[in-house]
Design a protein around this motif. Structure first.
Motif, PDB file in Angstrom:
ATOM      1  N   ALA A   1       0.831  -1.204   0.000  1.00 34.16           N
ATOM      2  CA  ALA A   1       0.000   0.000   0.000  1.00 34.16           C
ATOM      3  C   ALA A   1       0.867   1.256   0.000  1.00 34.16           C
ATOM      4  O   ALA A   1       0.628   2.202  -0.772  1.00 34.16           O
ATOM      5  CB  ALA A   1      -0.929  -0.004   1.211  1.00 34.16           C
ATOM      6  N   ILE A   2       1.871   1.290   0.859  1.00 32.74           N
ATOM      7  CA  ILE A   2       2.737   2.468   0.948  1.00 32.74           C
ATOM      8  C   ILE A   2       3.561   2.626  -0.326  1.00 32.74           C
ATOM      9  O   ILE A   2       3.727   3.735  -0.847  1.00 32.74           O
ATOM     10  CB  ILE A   2       3.623   2.364   2.193  1.00 32.74           C
TER      11      ILE A   2
ATOM     12  N   TYR B   1       8.065   0.945   9.922  1.00 35.13           N
ATOM     13  CA  TYR B   1       8.211   0.970   8.456  1.00 35.13           C
ATOM     14  C   TYR B   1       7.427   2.134   7.860  1.00 35.13           C
ATOM     15  O   TYR B   1       7.939   2.874   7.002  1.00 35.13           O
ATOM     16  CB  TYR B   1       7.723  -0.353   7.871  1.00 35.13           C
ATOM     17  N   ALA B   2       6.182   2.292   8.294  1.00 38.53           N
ATOM     18  CA  ALA B   2       5.341   3.367   7.759  1.00 38.53           C
ATOM     19  C   ALA B   2       5.946   4.731   8.036  1.00 38.53           C
ATOM     20  O   ALA B   2       6.046   5.582   7.137  1.00 38.53           O
ATOM     21  CB  ALA B   2       3.939   3.270   8.343  1.00 38.53           C
ATOM     22  N   HIS B   3       6.364   4.960   9.264  1.00 36.70           N
ATOM     23  CA  HIS B   3       6.922   6.264   9.616  1.00 36.70           C
ATOM     24  C   HIS B   3       8.224   6.539   8.863  1.00 36.70           C
ATOM     25  O   HIS B   3       8.503   7.692   8.498  1.00 36.70           O
ATOM     26  CB  HIS B   3       7.142   6.342  11.124  1.00 36.70           C
ATOM     27  N   HIS B   4       8.988   5.500   8.610  1.00 33.34           N
ATOM     28  CA  HIS B   4      10.219   5.663   7.822  1.00 33.34           C
ATOM     29  C   HIS B   4       9.903   6.135   6.408  1.00 33.34           C
ATOM     30  O   HIS B   4      10.722   6.816   5.770  1.00 33.34           O
ATOM     31  CB  HIS B   4      10.998   4.343   7.780  1.00 33.34           C
ATOM     32  N   HIS B   5       8.705   5.756   5.917  1.00 38.19           N
ATOM     33  CA  HIS B   5       8.280   6.146   4.564  1.00 38.19           C
ATOM     34  C   HIS B   5       7.243   7.264   4.596  1.00 38.19           C
ATOM     35  O   HIS B   5       6.464   7.441   3.652  1.00 38.19           O
ATOM     36  CB  HIS B   5       7.731   4.921   3.829  1.00 38.19           C
TER      37      HIS B   5
END
Length: 409
Positions: free
Chosen positions: A19-20, A54-58
């Protein structure tokens, strides 16, 4: 001009990353308890922590569903769970139940998003929810974009709307069919989608097969309403589908990312909308319609195909697991043979067509074919193919003639 967030579903870590990669600004997902998708893989605590990192890194956000309607016995462990979610940096929780809201506020400072299950349909209730600490409303799907925008304007609270995916025929999703057909509580995560089966009506003077009734809606799409979401300051456009495949997540995210960005840049035109329509027709669907986004849904919204869902123009074939300058590593979901034609879907841009002329096993053995659920190496055939931006997490598909099947995809 407010640019809406693109919010995508994730059944597991793979779908979160897909999704990201394909453009989602935020992802919603469920833990092991307290949500409405008990049949999804759902995230363990360690997977949740990894997913948030992972999400916050992206530069993406994570919202966790706590949207089941709980009985007293279901509250055990909820305060500790809320504290855990806060400790790993979850960006918000999606909630339906007043009691759950109270527990969240007493045990954490997590931002609360009101689930569509709570049936917020007017500015009076919106103001009340705001007073109770709710930061965002996911309004009921019975509302038009204009009505939702007015609620946001009059209440001063952010408004999120569904823009794509399956629709529940029950009022704001308050269905109990599965309770009575399977002994599973739909409102505590047990829905088995009984509504999507055909039902035969039997009268005294007719045979059972004479009349067939459906209780399932056609699928929602909001591709033609992108400008209206902007105009009415809808803060987030939500894609339904925590039970759906990585192929579904990738294609829907890619399409809506492109449309949102194009409208924001003043370049959304009929050609882009036509391309978006074709891409969304490539995935399984129950005939698209605009729901109540413009005008209230009516009898034409009922999905009525006896033969089942439309499987789409393309089939999910596999996923790129890794790449080098000379080859790709592909996980197969279908059998592959030399001579097959596949399409790789990059994160941006047009599909990359590939005529497979060589297949190798992971140990280097040259093959003529490979069975499904295998991992293979495909040498890039020429310099032009090597220059394409093929990367890990790209989904792969192949063309097929549109047919319908009775099973859920």
């Amino acid at each position: 001009m407010l640019k809406p967030e693109l919010l995508a579903p994730a059944k597991n870590l793979e779908r979160l990353k897909v999704a990201i990669a394909y453009g989602a600004d935020a992802v919603y997902l469920g833990g092991q308890n307290y949500g409405l998708r008990a049949r999804a893989d759902n995230f363990t605590d360690s997977e949740l922590a990894h997913g948030v990192e992972y999400a916050h890194h992206h530069d993406a956000k994570i919202y966790v569903t706590l949207n089941a309607f709980l009985h007293d016995a279901d509250f055990q462990g909820l305060p500790d769970y809320c504290q855990f979610l806060e400790s790993i940096g979850v960006d918000g929780v999606i909630v339906s139940d007043l009691g759950v809201i109270r527990v969240i506020k007493r045990s954490s400072t997590l931002p609360i998003h009101l689930s569509t299950q709570a049936s917020c349909l007017n500015s009076y209730s919106a103001r009340l929810w705001k007073e109770m600490g709710v930061k965002r409303l996911i309004v009921g799907r019975e509302l038009s974009i204009a009505e939702a925008g007015l609620i946001g304007e009059e209440s001063g609270i952010d408004v999120e709307m569904f823009t794509h995916g399956a629709m529940c025929m029950a009022y704001s999703g308050h269905c109990t069919i599965s309770n009575f057909t399977a002994g599973r509580d739909s409102n505590r995560g047990g829905c088995i989608q009984s509504c999507r089966l055909p039902y035969h009506l039997q009268h005294q003077d007719k045979q059972p097969d004479d009349l067939v009734s459906f209780m399932s809606s056609r699928d929602l799409w909001g591709i033609y309403q992108i400008g209206e979401f902007f105009n009415h300051n809808i803060c987030s456009l939500k894609i339904e589908g925590r039970m759906k495949s990585s192929f579904y997540v990738a294609l829907t995210c890619k399409v809506y990312r492109q449309l949102i960005d194009a409208y924001a840049a003043g370049r959304l035109d009929e050609q882009l909308l036509s391309q978006a329509s074709a891409e969304l027709q490539s995935i399984p669907n129950r005939d698209y319609f605009s729901g109540s986004l413009d005008t209230p849904a009516d009898k034409d919204s009922v999905f009525g195909q006896l033969s089942g869902i439309n499987t789409g123009t393309h089939q999910y074939f596999g996923m790129v697991m890794d790449t080098t300058s000379q080859e790709i590593i592909l996980r197969l979901l279908e059998p592959l043979a030399v001579g097959d034609k596949i399409e790789i879907i990059p994160f941006q841009g047009k599909p990359i067509c590939w005529n497979v002329n060589q297949i190798f096993s992971m140990t280097g053995e040259r093959l003529e074919s490979m069975r499904k659920d295998s991992i293979v190496r495909l040498p890039k055939p020429d310099d032009s193919m090597r220059s394409h931006n093929i990367t890990k997490l790209n989904v792969v598909r192949f063309t097929r003639s549109p047919v319908t099947v009775a099973s859920e995809v």
